[in-house]
Design a protein around this motif. Structure first.
Motif, PDB file in Angstrom:
ATOM      1  N   SER A 183      20.441  -0.718  38.372  1.00  0.00           N
ATOM      2  CA  SER A 183      20.201  -2.156  38.186  1.00  0.00           C
ATOM      3  C   SER A 183      20.856  -2.696  36.932  1.00  0.00           C
ATOM      4  CB  SER A 183      18.696  -2.440  38.165  1.00  0.00           C
ATOM      5  OG  SER A 183      18.102  -1.993  39.363  1.00  0.00           O
ATOM      6  N   GLY A 184      21.046  -1.854  35.951  1.00  0.00           N
ATOM      7  CA  GLY A 184      21.732  -2.331  34.753  1.00  0.00           C
ATOM      8  C   GLY A 184      21.842  -1.236  33.711  1.00  0.00           C
ATOM      9  N   ILE A 185      22.997  -1.121  33.106  1.00  0.00           N
ATOM     10  CA  ILE A 185      23.200  -0.227  31.965  1.00  0.00           C
ATOM     11  C   ILE A 185      23.807  -1.075  30.860  1.00  0.00           C
ATOM     12  CG2 ILE A 185      25.439   0.545  32.890  1.00  0.00           C
ATOM     13  CD1 ILE A 185      24.910   3.238  31.468  1.00  0.00           C
ATOM     14  N   SER A 186      23.138  -1.134  29.724  1.00  0.00           N
ATOM     15  CA  SER A 186      23.565  -2.070  28.691  1.00  0.00           C
ATOM     16  C   SER A 186      22.881  -1.733  27.377  1.00  0.00           C
ATOM     17  CB  SER A 186      23.201  -3.506  29.099  1.00  0.00           C
ATOM     18  OG  SER A 186      21.782  -3.628  29.167  1.00  0.00           O
ATOM     19  N   THR A 187      23.099  -2.610  26.393  1.00  0.00           N
ATOM     20  CA  THR A 187      22.369  -2.575  25.132  1.00  0.00           C
ATOM     21  C   THR A 187      21.499  -3.826  25.094  1.00  0.00           C
ATOM     22  OG1 THR A 187      24.151  -1.397  24.011  1.00  0.00           O
ATOM     23  CG2 THR A 187      22.553  -2.522  22.630  1.00  0.00           C
ATOM     24  N   VAL A 188      20.196  -3.639  25.115  1.00  0.00           N
ATOM     25  CA  VAL A 188      19.285  -4.782  25.168  1.00  0.00           C
ATOM     26  C   VAL A 188      19.153  -5.429  23.801  1.00  0.00           C
ATOM     27  CG1 VAL A 188      18.013  -3.836  27.121  1.00  0.00           C
ATOM     28  CG2 VAL A 188      17.293  -3.252  24.805  1.00  0.00           C
ATOM     29  N   LYS A 189      18.605  -6.648  23.776  1.00  0.00           N
ATOM     30  CA  LYS A 189      18.510  -7.409  22.542  1.00  0.00           C
ATOM     31  C   LYS A 189      17.139  -7.302  21.884  1.00  0.00           C
ATOM     32  CE  LYS A 189      22.009 -10.761  24.009  1.00  0.00           C
ATOM     33  NZ  LYS A 189      22.313 -12.194  24.254  1.00  0.00           N
ATOM     34  N   TYR A 190      16.232  -6.559  22.479  1.00  0.00           N
ATOM     35  CA  TYR A 190      14.893  -6.392  21.917  1.00  0.00           C
ATOM     36  C   TYR A 190      14.717  -4.928  21.484  1.00  0.00           C
ATOM     37  CZ  TYR A 190      14.107  -4.560  26.629  1.00  0.00           C
ATOM     38  OH  TYR A 190      14.201  -3.845  27.798  1.00  0.00           O
ATOM     39  N   ASN A 191      13.672  -4.685  20.735  1.00  0.00           N
ATOM     40  CA  ASN A 191      13.348  -3.323  20.312  1.00  0.00           C
ATOM     41  C   ASN A 191      12.484  -2.665  21.382  1.00  0.00           C
ATOM     42  OD1 ASN A 191      14.651  -3.445  17.757  1.00  0.00           O
ATOM     43  ND2 ASN A 191      12.892  -4.541  16.902  1.00  0.00           N
ATOM     44  N   PRO A 192      12.986  -1.635  22.039  1.00  0.00           N
ATOM     45  CA  PRO A 192      12.223  -0.986  23.105  1.00  0.00           C
ATOM     46  C   PRO A 192      10.879  -0.464  22.599  1.00  0.00           C
ATOM     47  CG  PRO A 192      14.506  -0.279  23.162  1.00  0.00           C
ATOM     48  CD  PRO A 192      14.317  -1.029  21.878  1.00  0.00           C
ATOM     49  N   ASN A 193       9.872  -0.583  23.439  1.00  0.00           N
ATOM     50  CA  ASN A 193       8.537  -0.082  23.106  1.00  0.00           C
ATOM     51  C   ASN A 193       7.723  -0.006  24.391  1.00  0.00           C
ATOM     52  OD1 ASN A 193       6.629  -2.638  23.296  1.00  0.00           O
ATOM     53  ND2 ASN A 193       8.539  -3.305  22.275  1.00  0.00           N
ATOM     54  N   CYS A 194       6.558   0.576  24.292  1.00  0.00           N
ATOM     55  CA  CYS A 194       5.656   0.651  25.444  1.00  0.00           C
ATOM     56  C   CYS A 194       4.507  -0.342  25.348  1.00  0.00           C
ATOM     57  CB  CYS A 194       5.097   2.068  25.583  1.00  0.00           C
ATOM     58  SG  CYS A 194       6.302   3.284  26.187  1.00  0.00           S
ATOM     59  N   SER A 195       4.379  -0.978  24.196  1.00  0.00           N
ATOM     60  CA  SER A 195       3.245  -1.883  23.992  1.00  0.00           C
ATOM     61  C   SER A 195       3.336  -3.135  24.857  1.00  0.00           C
ATOM     62  CB  SER A 195       3.151  -2.288  22.514  1.00  0.00           C
ATOM     63  OG  SER A 195       3.023  -1.144  21.691  1.00  0.00           O
ATOM     64  N   ASP A 196       4.569  -3.597  25.084  1.00  0.00           N
ATOM     65  CA  ASP A 196       4.740  -4.854  25.814  1.00  0.00           C
ATOM     66  C   ASP A 196       5.012  -4.636  27.300  1.00  0.00           C
ATOM     67  OD1 ASP A 196       4.484  -6.116  23.344  1.00  0.00           O
ATOM     68  OD2 ASP A 196       6.654  -6.040  22.968  1.00  0.00           O
ATOM     69  N   VAL A 197       4.793  -3.442  27.769  1.00  0.00           N
ATOM     70  CA  VAL A 197       5.105  -3.110  29.164  1.00  0.00           C
ATOM     71  C   VAL A 197       3.804  -3.084  29.982  1.00  0.00           C
ATOM     72  CG1 VAL A 197       6.053  -1.330  30.673  1.00  0.00           C
ATOM     73  CG2 VAL A 197       7.116  -1.783  28.458  1.00  0.00           C
ATOM     74  N   PRO A 198       3.833  -3.632  31.186  1.00  0.00           N
ATOM     75  CA  PRO A 198       2.624  -3.564  32.032  1.00  0.00           C
ATOM     76  C   PRO A 198       2.197  -2.125  32.287  1.00  0.00           C
ATOM     77  CG  PRO A 198       4.205  -5.126  32.915  1.00  0.00           C
ATOM     78  CD  PRO A 198       4.904  -4.403  31.815  1.00  0.00           C
ATOM     79  N   LYS A 199       0.897  -1.911  32.324  1.00  0.00           N
ATOM     80  CA  LYS A 199       0.385  -0.558  32.525  1.00  0.00           C
ATOM     81  C   LYS A 199       0.790   0.018  33.866  1.00  0.00           C
ATOM     82  CE  LYS A 199      -3.609  -1.064  29.454  1.00  0.00           C
ATOM     83  NZ  LYS A 199      -5.108  -1.003  29.337  1.00  0.00           N
ATOM     84  N   THR A 200       1.064  -0.831  34.816  1.00  0.00           N
ATOM     85  CA  THR A 200       1.462  -0.342  36.139  1.00  0.00           C
ATOM     86  C   THR A 200       2.819   0.347  36.123  1.00  0.00           C
ATOM     87  OG1 THR A 200       2.387  -2.542  36.623  1.00  0.00           O
ATOM     88  CG2 THR A 200       0.115  -2.109  37.344  1.00  0.00           C
ATOM     89  N   GLN A 201       3.585   0.180  35.036  1.00  0.00           N
ATOM     90  CA  GLN A 201       4.905   0.827  34.937  1.00  0.00           C
ATOM     91  C   GLN A 201       4.824   2.179  34.219  1.00  0.00           C
ATOM     92  OE1 GLN A 201       7.958  -1.814  33.504  1.00  0.00           O
ATOM     93  NE2 GLN A 201       7.526  -3.386  35.050  1.00  0.00           N
ATOM     94  N   HIS A 202       3.638   2.541  33.764  1.00  0.00           N
ATOM     95  CA  HIS A 202       3.389   3.879  33.217  1.00  0.00           C
ATOM     96  C   HIS A 202       4.427   4.275  32.139  1.00  0.00           C
ATOM     97  CE1 HIS A 202       0.593   4.249  36.567  1.00  0.00           C
ATOM     98  NE2 HIS A 202       1.583   3.965  37.413  1.00  0.00           N
ATOM     99  N   CYS A 203       4.561   3.442  31.139  1.00  0.00           N
ATOM    100  CA  CYS A 203       5.521   3.710  30.052  1.00  0.00           C
ATOM    101  C   CYS A 203       4.995   4.800  29.141  1.00  0.00           C
ATOM    102  CB  CYS A 203       5.762   2.426  29.253  1.00  0.00           C
ATOM    103  SG  CYS A 203       6.994   2.600  27.944  1.00  0.00           S
ATOM    104  N   LYS A 204       5.858   5.737  28.784  1.00  0.00           N
ATOM    105  CA  LYS A 204       5.500   6.833  27.898  1.00  0.00           C
ATOM    106  C   LYS A 204       6.639   7.085  26.909  1.00  0.00           C
ATOM    107  CE  LYS A 204       2.451   9.296  31.112  1.00  0.00           C
ATOM    108  NZ  LYS A 204       2.191  10.591  31.808  1.00  0.00           N
ATOM    109  N   VAL A 205       6.253   7.364  25.671  1.00  0.00           N
ATOM    110  CA  VAL A 205       7.240   7.733  24.654  1.00  0.00           C
ATOM    111  C   VAL A 205       7.535   9.217  24.808  1.00  0.00           C
ATOM    112  CG1 VAL A 205       7.777   7.815  22.193  1.00  0.00           C
ATOM    113  CG2 VAL A 205       6.329   5.968  23.098  1.00  0.00           C
ATOM    114  N   GLN A 206       8.810   9.544  24.913  1.00  0.00           N
ATOM    115  CA  GLN A 206       9.238  10.919  25.136  1.00  0.00           C
ATOM    116  C   GLN A 206       9.491  11.640  23.808  1.00  0.00           C
ATOM    117  OE1 GLN A 206       9.169  12.033  28.447  1.00  0.00           O
ATOM    118  NE2 GLN A 206       8.205  10.003  28.532  1.00  0.00           N
ATOM    119  N   PRO A 207       9.538  12.987  23.840  1.00  0.00           N
ATOM    120  CA  PRO A 207       9.766  13.749  22.595  1.00  0.00           C
ATOM    121  C   PRO A 207      11.032  13.339  21.849  1.00  0.00           C
ATOM    122  CG  PRO A 207       9.024  15.216  24.332  1.00  0.00           C
ATOM    123  CD  PRO A 207       9.252  13.885  24.980  1.00  0.00           C
ATOM    124  N   ASP A 208      12.060  12.879  22.559  1.00  0.00           N
ATOM    125  CA  ASP A 208      13.309  12.479  21.884  1.00  0.00           C
ATOM    126  C   ASP A 208      13.248  11.053  21.355  1.00  0.00           C
ATOM    127  OD1 ASP A 208      13.349  11.091  24.240  1.00  0.00           O
ATOM    128  OD2 ASP A 208      15.416  11.653  24.787  1.00  0.00           O
TER     129      ASP A 208
END
Length: 256
Positions: free
Chosen positions: A152-177
């Protein structure tokens, strides 16, 4: 006693008559004494000459030492000892810093997507799109019907990635890397979407979706019961080192 001048020679002869037997010895001793004195004078003369010569030579040496060329201070590199193989320290090798990969193009991104499809699936078609990102998609078939696989898209986004602003239904997790991984399944009636979104702290981002339709158009209908690619397979594809991201300022300003 007559001490007149006429008696003096007579008296002297009488006084020396008794000395006559010892005269030769006196003469001999006098001669030896003369020889000794002459030898001493000769030795002293020679010694004096030698001392004079030594003083002359010493004076010349002193003069030469004083008026000769002045000793120069040691010059680094010339008087220093030459290092040998045993004393020479090996120079640490300076490894060249690897150059970053050239930014991806849409055609290269489609080729990468095709190459990451599991071997049990056949691929066909393929297209690219995007404005400030690169999108690519193609059809895959596991023998149970074709369906759409989309980057769907490969790019450099303009926001700081995080899991706090993601809906819980998307099951966001911070990985070891340090990356942020979202995995979720959506259903719209009979249409099923398996989706994965991967974002890195440096704002690189990509998302993959496998569906059971032939496209993601609004009027698409199911071509099979379930998507051919599971969430685990999509995660494995997303973390592949084969992906090359476009430049951070990719978009219209690059005259795509």
């Amino acid at each position: 006693m007559d001490t007149s001048d006429n008696q003096l020679p007579h008296l002297m002869r009488r006084a020396t008559e008794t000395l006559e037997p010892e005269y030769p010895d006196l003469v001999e001793r006098g001669m030896r004494r003369g020889v000794v004195l002459r030898r001493r004078r000769r030795v002293l003369s020679v010694a004096a000459g030698a001392a004079a010569v030594a003083m002359t030579v010493g004076g010349i040496a002193v003069v030469q030492a004083k008026v000769g060329p002045r000793a120069e201070p040691p010059v680094a590199g010339f008087n220093a000892p030459i290092p040998t193989a045993a004393t020479t320290k090996p120079t640490a090798e300076v490894s060249a810093k690897p150059l970053p990969p050239r930014p991806a193009t849409p055609a290269e991104t489609l080729t990468t997507l095709r190459g990451l499809v599991p071997g049990n699936l056949e691929t066909s078609g393929g297209t690219t799109w995007g404005d400030d990102f690169i999108g690519a998609g193609l059809l895959v078939d596991d023998g149970n019907g074709k369906s759409w696989l989309e980057l769907s898209g490969i790019s450099t986004v303009k926001y700081n990635p995080n899991c706090s602003d993601v809906p819980k239904t998307q099951h966001c997790k911070v990985q070891p890397d340090g990356s942020f991984l979202r995995t979720y399944q959506m259903k719209d009636g009979a249409i099923v979407y398996n989706s994965v979104v991967l974002e890195y702290p440096d704002r690189r981002s990509l998302s993959l979706t496998s569906t059971n339709t032939l496209s993601l158009d609004k009027d698409a209908t199911p071509s099979r019961p379930e998507p051919p690619l599971s969430l685990d397979q999509l995660v494995e594809m997303a973390y592949s080192k084969s992906w090359v991201f476009p430049a951070a300022n990719y978009g219209k300003n690059l005259n795509r």
